[in-house]
Motif scaffolding. Structure first.
Motif, PDB file in Angstrom:
ATOM      1  N   MET A 112       1.540  13.770  -5.494  1.00 38.83           N
ATOM      2  CA  MET A 112       0.255  13.080  -5.291  1.00 38.83           C
ATOM      3  C   MET A 112      -0.521  12.994  -6.601  1.00 38.83           C
ATOM      4  N   LEU A 113      -0.556  14.101  -7.337  1.00 36.07           N
ATOM      5  CA  LEU A 113      -1.270  14.089  -8.621  1.00 36.07           C
ATOM      6  C   LEU A 113      -0.615  13.085  -9.576  1.00 36.07           C
ATOM      7  N   ALA A 114       0.708  13.096  -9.635  1.00 35.81           N
ATOM      8  CA  ALA A 114       1.411  12.181 -10.546  1.00 35.81           C
ATOM      9  C   ALA A 114       1.158  10.727 -10.140  1.00 35.81           C
ATOM     10  N   ALA A 115       1.246  10.439  -8.864  1.00 33.67           N
ATOM     11  CA  ALA A 115       1.013   9.063  -8.396  1.00 33.67           C
ATOM     12  C   ALA A 115      -0.421   8.641  -8.692  1.00 33.67           C
ATOM     13  N   VAL A 143       0.848  -1.192   0.000  1.00 34.59           N
ATOM     14  CA  VAL A 143       0.000   0.000   0.000  1.00 34.59           C
ATOM     15  C   VAL A 143       0.888   1.248   0.000  1.00 34.59           C
ATOM     16  N   HIS A 144       0.910   1.922  -1.137  1.00 30.66           N
ATOM     17  CA  HIS A 144       1.741   3.115  -1.297  1.00 30.66           C
ATOM     18  C   HIS A 144       1.033   4.317  -0.676  1.00 30.66           C
ATOM     19  N   HIS A 145       1.744   4.993   0.205  1.00 30.80           N
ATOM     20  CA  HIS A 145       1.185   6.173   0.876  1.00 30.80           C
ATOM     21  C   HIS A 145       1.950   7.425   0.471  1.00 30.80           C
ATOM     22  N   LEU A 146       1.238   8.469   0.118  1.00 30.31           N
ATOM     23  CA  LEU A 146       1.783   9.828   0.167  1.00 30.31           C
ATOM     24  C   LEU A 146       0.964  10.507   1.249  1.00 30.31           C
ATOM     25  N   THR A 147       1.584  10.733   2.372  1.00 33.69           N
ATOM     26  CA  THR A 147       0.806  11.163   3.531  1.00 33.69           C
ATOM     27  C   THR A 147       1.578  12.178   4.351  1.00 33.69           C
ATOM     28  N   ASN A 148       0.990  12.589   5.436  1.00 33.27           N
ATOM     29  CA  ASN A 148       1.582  13.650   6.239  1.00 33.27           C
ATOM     30  C   ASN A 148       2.653  13.114   7.181  1.00 33.27           C
ATOM     31  N   TYR A 149       3.540  14.016   7.644  1.00 32.31           N
ATOM     32  CA  TYR A 149       4.636  13.575   8.511  1.00 32.31           C
ATOM     33  C   TYR A 149       4.240  13.516   9.987  1.00 32.31           C
ATOM     34  N   VAL A 150       2.999  13.863  10.315  1.00 42.34           N
ATOM     35  CA  VAL A 150       2.566  13.818  11.717  1.00 42.34           C
ATOM     36  C   VAL A 150       2.229  12.378  12.121  1.00 42.34           C
ATOM     37  N   ALA A 182       6.674   6.874  -0.203  1.00 40.34           N
ATOM     38  CA  ALA A 182       7.633   7.449  -1.153  1.00 40.34           C
ATOM     39  C   ALA A 182       6.931   8.634  -1.773  1.00 40.34           C
ATOM     40  N   ASP A 183       7.593   9.797  -1.833  1.00 37.17           N
ATOM     41  CA  ASP A 183       6.889  10.987  -2.310  1.00 37.17           C
ATOM     42  C   ASP A 183       7.660  11.821  -3.306  1.00 37.17           C
ATOM     43  N   ASP A 184       8.818  11.373  -3.765  1.00 35.14           N
ATOM     44  CA  ASP A 184       9.515  12.163  -4.776  1.00 35.14           C
ATOM     45  C   ASP A 184       8.880  11.904  -6.138  1.00 35.14           C
ATOM     46  N   ILE A 185       8.645  12.990  -6.859  1.00 34.86           N
ATOM     47  CA  ILE A 185       7.921  12.859  -8.131  1.00 34.86           C
ATOM     48  C   ILE A 185       8.660  11.961  -9.125  1.00 34.86           C
ATOM     49  N   GLU A 186       9.961  11.847  -8.964  1.00 32.43           N
ATOM     50  CA  GLU A 186      10.718  11.003  -9.896  1.00 32.43           C
ATOM     51  C   GLU A 186      10.481   9.509  -9.668  1.00 32.43           C
ATOM     52  N   GLU A 187       9.973   9.143  -8.493  1.00 40.59           N
ATOM     53  CA  GLU A 187       9.812   7.708  -8.263  1.00 40.59           C
ATOM     54  C   GLU A 187       8.389   7.258  -7.970  1.00 40.59           C
ATOM     55  N   VAL A 188       7.470   8.195  -7.739  1.00 40.95           N
ATOM     56  CA  VAL A 188       6.132   7.748  -7.323  1.00 40.95           C
ATOM     57  C   VAL A 188       5.454   6.872  -8.383  1.00 40.95           C
ATOM     58  N   GLY A 189       5.705   7.136  -9.660  1.00 38.01           N
ATOM     59  CA  GLY A 189       5.100   6.321 -10.714  1.00 38.01           C
ATOM     60  C   GLY A 189       5.533   4.860 -10.621  1.00 38.01           C
ATOM     61  N   GLU A 190       6.827   4.646 -10.450  1.00 40.32           N
ATOM     62  CA  GLU A 190       7.322   3.277 -10.344  1.00 40.32           C
ATOM     63  C   GLU A 190       6.831   2.584  -9.078  1.00 40.32           C
ATOM     64  N   ILE A 191       6.794   3.347  -7.983  1.00 33.47           N
ATOM     65  CA  ILE A 191       6.389   2.737  -6.706  1.00 33.47           C
ATOM     66  C   ILE A 191       4.908   2.365  -6.752  1.00 33.47           C
ATOM     67  N   VAL A 192       4.081   3.256  -7.260  1.00 32.94           N
ATOM     68  CA  VAL A 192       2.654   2.931  -7.287  1.00 32.94           C
ATOM     69  C   VAL A 192       2.395   1.766  -8.251  1.00 32.94           C
ATOM     70  N   ALA A 193       3.201   1.667  -9.290  1.00 32.86           N
ATOM     71  CA  ALA A 193       2.990   0.595 -10.276  1.00 32.86           C
ATOM     72  C   ALA A 193       3.210  -0.790  -9.673  1.00 32.86           C
ATOM     73  N   MET A 194       4.011  -0.875  -8.630  1.00 35.75           N
ATOM     74  CA  MET A 194       4.229  -2.184  -7.994  1.00 35.75           C
ATOM     75  C   MET A 194       3.294  -2.397  -6.799  1.00 35.75           C
ATOM     76  N   SER A 195       2.428  -1.407  -6.545  1.00 34.18           N
ATOM     77  CA  SER A 195       1.569  -1.470  -5.357  1.00 34.18           C
ATOM     78  C   SER A 195       0.168  -1.970  -5.697  1.00 34.18           C
ATOM     79  N   SER A 196      -0.559  -2.370  -4.662  1.00 30.01           N
ATOM     80  CA  SER A 196      -1.932  -2.845  -4.834  1.00 30.01           C
ATOM     81  C   SER A 196      -2.956  -1.764  -4.511  1.00 30.01           C
ATOM     82  N   ALA A 197      -2.512  -0.684  -3.892  1.00 28.21           N
ATOM     83  CA  ALA A 197      -3.412   0.427  -3.579  1.00 28.21           C
ATOM     84  C   ALA A 197      -2.571   1.657  -3.288  1.00 28.21           C
TER      85      ALA A 197
END
Lengths: 276, 276, 276
Positions: free
Chosen positions: B80-83, B23-30, B49-64
């Motif tokens: 977030m938009l890119a992911a 489960v790929h999260h782009l979420t808050n640091y709190v 993972a939240d760097d725009i250069e890698e979110v596409g690859e990370i989400v592609a291997m994720s189930s949600a």
């Protein structure tokens, strides 16, 4: 005086739990979760937001602002200044935690800018950080006070806090074996606390969040600072009695437990606060 | 129907524990650590993972994918938009947590962009956040629902959730004293939970992470949302019975404990879910 | 040999608790609080700072540097390289945790740059991450080692660690059911640990922080790595006995508890370490 302070602080605790003041934090990512949880535990409501485009709106709906430079960077420093200026314009109290002041040029310069451009209600730091602000020789060891700085006498700490309080027209709190809270003419000492508090991360930051929570309801900001430090000190003692022997992890959880259970009776029974 | 829901959810729990969906999260640091730990506790596998250069690859291997704007900034909004776009292209379910919607122009504009540009499987918020999305008068108080918004009737919440679910073609979950999960034509209400959940930070975010975990294995995303809220509600009750009297710190730990121990029997015994 | 290792490690633990080495971390925001608390629990002093303008000064006052790319982004990658270069110039040991190596081009490229530009004392990863560094076929599943990679034999892991240790002239640690720490010519295996450690977030990161803490006092960096993994393994076992049945939340707290209580006797009684 001691009893007046106790009942004043019990009153402030009731006020927090009734009003649930929103406390806006711009703080570090190491202890931010602890800061949020301790703010909730004392009865206030935390909000963390650090983008410069929204900090003005967020602080405007808040009852207090906490600025903590623990993991400062250029982006969040700008946001801190912007949030602080809005808070000042709106007469919302600002509490400053100059984490690691003295440890790097970036921190020193940031602290200098903050002190120049913003008006604080309370500044809280350890002896090294406050000595740095006072322009005295400080030997900050990372984010903890150095042994050398801790060897300075209580009397010296009271003097430093008092001079800074006058200079910056705010309450100055120095946390240590004996906590000091000065408003210049009056200074309180607090002898609660436990040395195990220094074995978990974030107790300084959590003190500042507690002070921020009290500032959200207190007219007298010095009393807000005394209240925050007293609560943390008492929680540190009670947590040690309850969970200290289990180890650092359990102790940390117990500190939050004790903050959430602290009440007028605990204050009455445990508070060791006196006017210096 | 109630029993069908229970056995469906027990089945999904088994699926999570067998498949361990990423489960790929782009979420808050709190609350990010809590989100990671609750994802593990229910049996899924978190990745942040939240760097725009890698979110596409990370989400592609994720189930949600979970998108949570708790401490949004321009850098992570773009990520977030890119992911989200990659997830949409690959038919990976996206769960949206519009933390603090209504509290600032930046949040409002971000929520608007997300809703315009992305397709969600589930949107989960409190009453103030969901009312804001519905274009109704909402009085967000920081990141918590306001008293005024909470006074709206359950029936009104069901209607709002239902209308939004139709509009955005997804499940809409409103958490509160009674949780509501609508897919438009069908709506479920969940009466589990405990008010002490609002005394610790991150229970909303953790609900969203649980929903994300269930979305990683469930075909029916409404049922995934019901499952996530039901698990949190039941854990909140059981944690209170076990540790509530110890205070906020222990309660928070007990919530994670209960999520890691929840099973078909707990669901059978405790679930209070009905179709509205 | 086994007894020599045990008494060496007990000696290093005493050294940490006496010297309280400052351990500078540039790490991810998911587990940073756990890293700070485990560093304190073993007796060292954590400092987290990641702005490029201050990392040089901060690392210069530290006894060890931990670089962890768990939530890397361009800003912090630059800071990591800068901090690492200063540490190398000043002969301050650097420990590298290549979290998720193999999972994205950004991570792979970052790992490649780090290995090219910096000299490490210890590299610690799971089997997938270390296999990626070795240029072998690795099937990283997010931030956890994949099942396929774990099926490779212990002997294969020892060979990979040994070859990499020679190539990068450092100690290479692979954590798994059996931990491996190679310095090329000598390799140690550690059979402590508990599978429940993989049910909480951050145990890998915390291992790296422990290794960093031991590097702050140890001349022999391979022994520092063995010490860090041994402490985590023993704490994982003891925590399971004490709190495993309570669930994931309690187990996580108990791991920190056990690290704070670990001592020469615990090491003597529980350590399962042998030279391969």
């Amino acid at each position: 005086m001691d009893n007046n302070v106790r009942s004043c602080i019990s009153g402030l605790m009731n006020d927090i739990r009734r009003a649930k003041p929103l406390v806006h934090h711009l703080t570090n990512y190491v202890t931010v979760n602890d800061c949020a949880n301790i703010t909730l535990a004392i009865g206030a409501s935390p909000i963390m937001a650090d983008d410069i485009e929204e900090v003005g709106e967020i602080v405007a709906m808040s009852s207090a602002l906490v600025l903590n430079i623990g993991t400062l960077n250029k982006r969040t420093c700008e946001s801190m200044l912007a949030a602080g200026k809005t808070a000042n314009e709106l007469n919302i109290p600002v509490v400053f935690d100059p984490v690691g002041a003295g440890a790097s040029k970036l921190r020193n310069e940031t602290v200098r800018m903050m002190l120049e451009q913003l008006t604080f209600s309370v500044i809280r730091g350890n002896m090294s950080e406050i000595r740095f602000i006072a322009g005295l020789h400080a030997t900050t060891k990372g984010v903890d006070a150095s042994e050398a700085d801790l060897e300075n006498s209580l009397q010296s700490g009271i003097e430093i806090a008092s001079v800074l309080a006058d200079k910056y027209n705010c309450a100055v709190a120095i946390t240590g074996a004996t906590d000091i809270v000065s408003a210049g003419n009056t200074t309180y000492c607090i002898e609660n606390g436990h040395k195990m508090l220094s074995s978990i991360t974030g107790t300084g930051c959590m003190c500042t969040s507690l002070i921020g929570s009290f500032c959200g309801v207190a007219v007298n900001k010095q009393m807000a600072a005394v209240a925050g430090l007293l609560c943390m000190g008492i929680a540190g003692e009670a947590a040690f009695e309850y969970a200290g022997q289990n180890g650092n992890g359990s102790y940390r959880i117990a500190v939050i437990d004790e903050i959430s259970k602290i009440n007028a009776q605990t204050i009455q029974e445990r508070a060791k606060v006196y006017e210096a």
